[in-house]
Design a protein around this motif. Structure first.
Motif, PDB file in Angstrom:
ATOM      1  N   PRO B  35       0.802  -1.228   0.000  1.00  0.00           N
ATOM      2  CA  PRO B  35       0.000   0.000   0.000  1.00  0.00           C
ATOM      3  C   PRO B  35       0.830   1.271   0.000  1.00  0.00           C
ATOM      4  CG  PRO B  35      -0.123  -1.108   2.130  1.00  0.00           C
ATOM      5  CD  PRO B  35       0.612  -2.023   1.205  1.00  0.00           C
ATOM      6  N   THR B  39       0.608   4.195  -2.667  1.00  0.00           N
ATOM      7  CA  THR B  39       0.334   5.554  -2.208  1.00  0.00           C
ATOM      8  C   THR B  39       1.332   6.554  -2.791  1.00  0.00           C
ATOM      9  OG1 THR B  39      -0.704   4.870  -0.154  1.00  0.00           O
ATOM     10  CG2 THR B  39       0.319   7.023  -0.170  1.00  0.00           C
ATOM     11  N   THR B  45      -3.530   8.315   0.225  1.00  0.00           N
ATOM     12  CA  THR B  45      -3.351   7.281   1.236  1.00  0.00           C
ATOM     13  C   THR B  45      -4.659   6.585   1.569  1.00  0.00           C
ATOM     14  OG1 THR B  45      -3.809   8.788   3.065  1.00  0.00           O
ATOM     15  CG2 THR B  45      -1.530   8.603   2.351  1.00  0.00           C
ATOM     16  N   GLY B  46      -5.770   7.262   1.311  1.00  0.00           N
ATOM     17  CA  GLY B  46      -7.061   6.690   1.693  1.00  0.00           C
ATOM     18  C   GLY B  46      -7.332   6.828   3.174  1.00  0.00           C
ATOM     19  N   MET B  47      -6.582   7.704   3.818  1.00  0.00           N
ATOM     20  CA  MET B  47      -6.778   7.897   5.258  1.00  0.00           C
ATOM     21  C   MET B  47      -7.078   9.347   5.586  1.00  0.00           C
ATOM     22  SD  MET B  47      -5.039   5.401   7.636  1.00  0.00           S
ATOM     23  CE  MET B  47      -3.373   5.946   7.845  1.00  0.00           C
ATOM     24  N   ALA B  72     -15.844   5.279   6.238  1.00  0.00           N
ATOM     25  CA  ALA B  72     -15.825   3.923   5.689  1.00  0.00           C
ATOM     26  C   ALA B  72     -16.760   3.820   4.489  1.00  0.00           C
ATOM     27  CB  ALA B  72     -16.214   2.909   6.762  1.00  0.00           C
ATOM     28  N   ARG B  77     -10.302   5.397   5.635  1.00  0.00           N
ATOM     29  CA  ARG B  77     -10.071   4.973   7.011  1.00  0.00           C
ATOM     30  C   ARG B  77      -9.677   6.191   7.833  1.00  0.00           C
ATOM     31  NH1 ARG B  77      -8.295  -0.410   6.478  1.00  0.00           N
ATOM     32  NH2 ARG B  77      -7.323  -0.464   8.498  1.00  0.00           N
ATOM     33  N   VAL B  78      -9.761   6.042   9.136  1.00  0.00           N
ATOM     34  CA  VAL B  78      -9.533   7.205   9.997  1.00  0.00           C
ATOM     35  C   VAL B  78      -8.425   6.963  11.010  1.00  0.00           C
ATOM     36  CG1 VAL B  78     -10.567   8.757  11.683  1.00  0.00           C
ATOM     37  CG2 VAL B  78     -11.930   7.913   9.766  1.00  0.00           C
ATOM     38  N   MET B  79      -7.486   7.864  11.036  1.00  0.00           N
ATOM     39  CA  MET B  79      -6.454   7.847  12.057  1.00  0.00           C
ATOM     40  C   MET B  79      -6.867   8.837  13.132  1.00  0.00           C
ATOM     41  SD  MET B  79      -2.644   9.072  12.038  1.00  0.00           S
ATOM     42  CE  MET B  79      -3.274  10.259  13.199  1.00  0.00           C
ATOM     43  N   LEU B 102       0.614  10.407   7.245  1.00  0.00           N
ATOM     44  CA  LEU B 102       0.179   9.548   6.161  1.00  0.00           C
ATOM     45  C   LEU B 102      -1.327   9.627   5.958  1.00  0.00           C
ATOM     46  CD1 LEU B 102       2.373   6.516   7.198  1.00  0.00           C
ATOM     47  CD2 LEU B 102       2.745   8.020   5.259  1.00  0.00           C
ATOM     48  N   PHE B 103      -1.821  10.810   5.724  1.00  0.00           N
ATOM     49  CA  PHE B 103      -3.249  10.895   5.458  1.00  0.00           C
ATOM     50  C   PHE B 103      -3.522  12.016   4.467  1.00  0.00           C
ATOM     51  CE2 PHE B 103      -2.995  14.311   8.468  1.00  0.00           C
ATOM     52  CZ  PHE B 103      -2.167  13.841   9.476  1.00  0.00           C
TER      53      PHE B 103
END
Lengths: 322, 322
Positions: B35, B39, B45-47, B72, B77-79, B102-103
DNA sequence: TTGTAAGCGTTATCAC
DNA sequence: GTGATAACGCTTACAA
């Protein structure tokens, strides 16, 4: 350029003149290192994932707080994911099938764990620590709680304070999950050891360990004849709901019914009456699991360990300990 | 190889034979896409990062639950990061100085925000949405609450139900934060509109919006002469603590003192008495902020918008609404 | 001490 | 439809 990287990283021998020059260029261009490129190169994201069923359950949010803190102390950040009660989501995480797994290790705190689920992890090389379970088969690292003993301690306290008709809330409708099974076992063991019978109708299920489920289960228990004089709840949230049900039935805690939970969330300390409970050492769990996952990230071959977190009985008003 | 990427991504025209062949090889080698490399190449990143002061405060954990869910649904996704009350941590996040960002975007939900802090964001190109504040200056996207109106509605309710000595808990010791200032303003406006005087000694501070702070502040208020007959708390957690203080002082809610909060966390519904409050629409806030940040990620130049989330009064037992 | 160049594992470009 | 090849932005041998 080698030197630039060194300056950015604040690394080794760089001449003062050169360092100043590079710094100037950085300012000038408003340069910012790309963390993704760095990650690709180094293989480390600096992130951990904490996976819980529901982040808004106080036990998990308090655990998350401690994990984030413990991780920050060693330079890691935490990504939180909640699986709800969605096994598909758990599976994706465990198998590493998800397309956004930008983290170095996984702290997996399932409310409910099927062992089949764990088998799925096999192929994935992602470092994994299991939290909260006590079903150590040597395959994975665990930071566990002695659920049987915790439940037994709670029930023993009820017995010691003179309760004789002790009900329980929290066994799982599906009989495949470790935590509720262990807590049930502890409940039954305590009763049996005290020479008391286990009445099946005194043991009620709760799918979600929520206030609502605790409320519903307690209402049902209060209809029974003879009525229980104590309720052992498998979580504090269930206990909060159960206490409210007792009041709504026109009865009193602890006079008519004693209530005790497990978790020791802050909410219980402020509840009326304040909630007796089994306190689990979340800071310990957080600290140890972070320490352990980092060990495993750095040495993937290190043997699996099991760490058991301490628990202790906390007597408050809800069991008559005024 | 082009084709492999296509197969993995389930993309366009690939012959059946070739697809099968590639699939076989994938199985064979137990291949898993990296991933991070993906990225680096795609820039996504999808975050998302959700930054809150304290994740174990129920309002924030319930918000987090909703944000994780909303994200979602659109494949993010969530950090989660908590800043505690550490401004240095907030600064790092805002300036993009942190080495593990990384978001793709930042949802920033400060309990307390200094506007200077926001100035720091300037240089960073990281998409940013501010949550919960209502200090829209056009620089950043906001998903806000009308704090002044929310506070006014709460206090008006107390006035309507006949309370005349209305105290408040939650103004901030340092006078620089938006939310408490706005709620204070709403409190004073409601009193003034009703022709009631604002007594400075009835307005108490609370540094952390916690149960403990609410407890301490309420104890102090109950010593005053004349004693307040109602307490407006700037958060439900403060109110929970305040209610406990009232009981511990040998008084009763709502008979002697009415209590109302803001947030509508589930804990208040199960409290005894159940807590009247101003309900904030967290699912709305979560949904809109996720929608908005994704818009901004996809079009960084889109103009800033302000979205105001609805709130409504919820009357329960703690203000005598039996 | 500083510069050059390889390579991390993808996806995208571009011929074929 | 498919196969080379470049490029994403960094770190790190290695050479100078």
């Amino acid at each position: 350029m080698r030197t630039v990287s060194n300056v950015v990283s604040g690394y080794t021998h760089v001449s003062e003149r050169m360092r100043a020059k590079v710094q100037a260029a950085i300012e000038e261009l408003d340069y910012r290192p790309n963390p993704v490129a760095r990650t690709l190169r180094t293989g480390r994201t600096g992130m951990l994932a904490l996976v819980v069923p529901e982040i808004d359950v106080p036990y998990f949010s308090e655990l998350a707080r401690d994990v984030i803190e413990a991780a920050a102390e060693v330079g890691y950040r935490v990504m939180i994911d909640q699986t709800g009660h969605d096994h598909e989501r758990e599976r994706q995480l465990l198998t590493g099938e998800d397309r956004t797994m930008l983290f170095d290790g996984l702290l997996f705190s399932p409310l409910v764990t099927k062992s089949e689920l764990l088998d799925m992890h096999g192929a994935s090389r992602m470092p994994l620590i299991l939290l909260g379970e006590h079903d150590f088969d040597g395959r994975y690292d665990h930071v566990a709680i002695d659920n049987v003993a915790a439940a037994r301690d709670a029930v023993n306290h009820l017995i010691t304070t003179g309760r004789t008709r002790i009900a329980a809330i929290g066994s799982q409708p599906l009989e495949e999950y470790a935590t509720p099974l262990q807590r049930s076992a502890g409940y039954e063991a305590a009763l049996t050891d005290a020479g008391m019978a286990v009445r099946p109708d005194y043991v009620t299920t709760a799918a979600h360990y929520s206030r609502t489920d605790g409320y519903a289960a307690a209402r049902a228990l209060l209809e029974l004849d003879p009525r229980p004089d104590a309720i052992f709840c498998f979580s504090d949230l269930l206990a909060i709901g159960a206490m409210r049900a007792v009041f709504d039935a026109g009865l009193s805690v602890p006079e008519n019914v004693a209530v005790i939970g497990i978790d020791d969330v802050e909410e219980g300390r402020f509840a009326r009456p304040s909630l007796s409970t089994i306190s689990l050492d979340t800071p310990f769990i957080a600290r140890e699991s972070v320490r352990r996952i980092i060990e495993r990230i750095e040495d993937p071959e290190s043997p699996s360990t099991e760490i058991v977190a301490p628990h202790k009985l906390v007597v408050r008003e809800s069991t008559g300990g005024r």
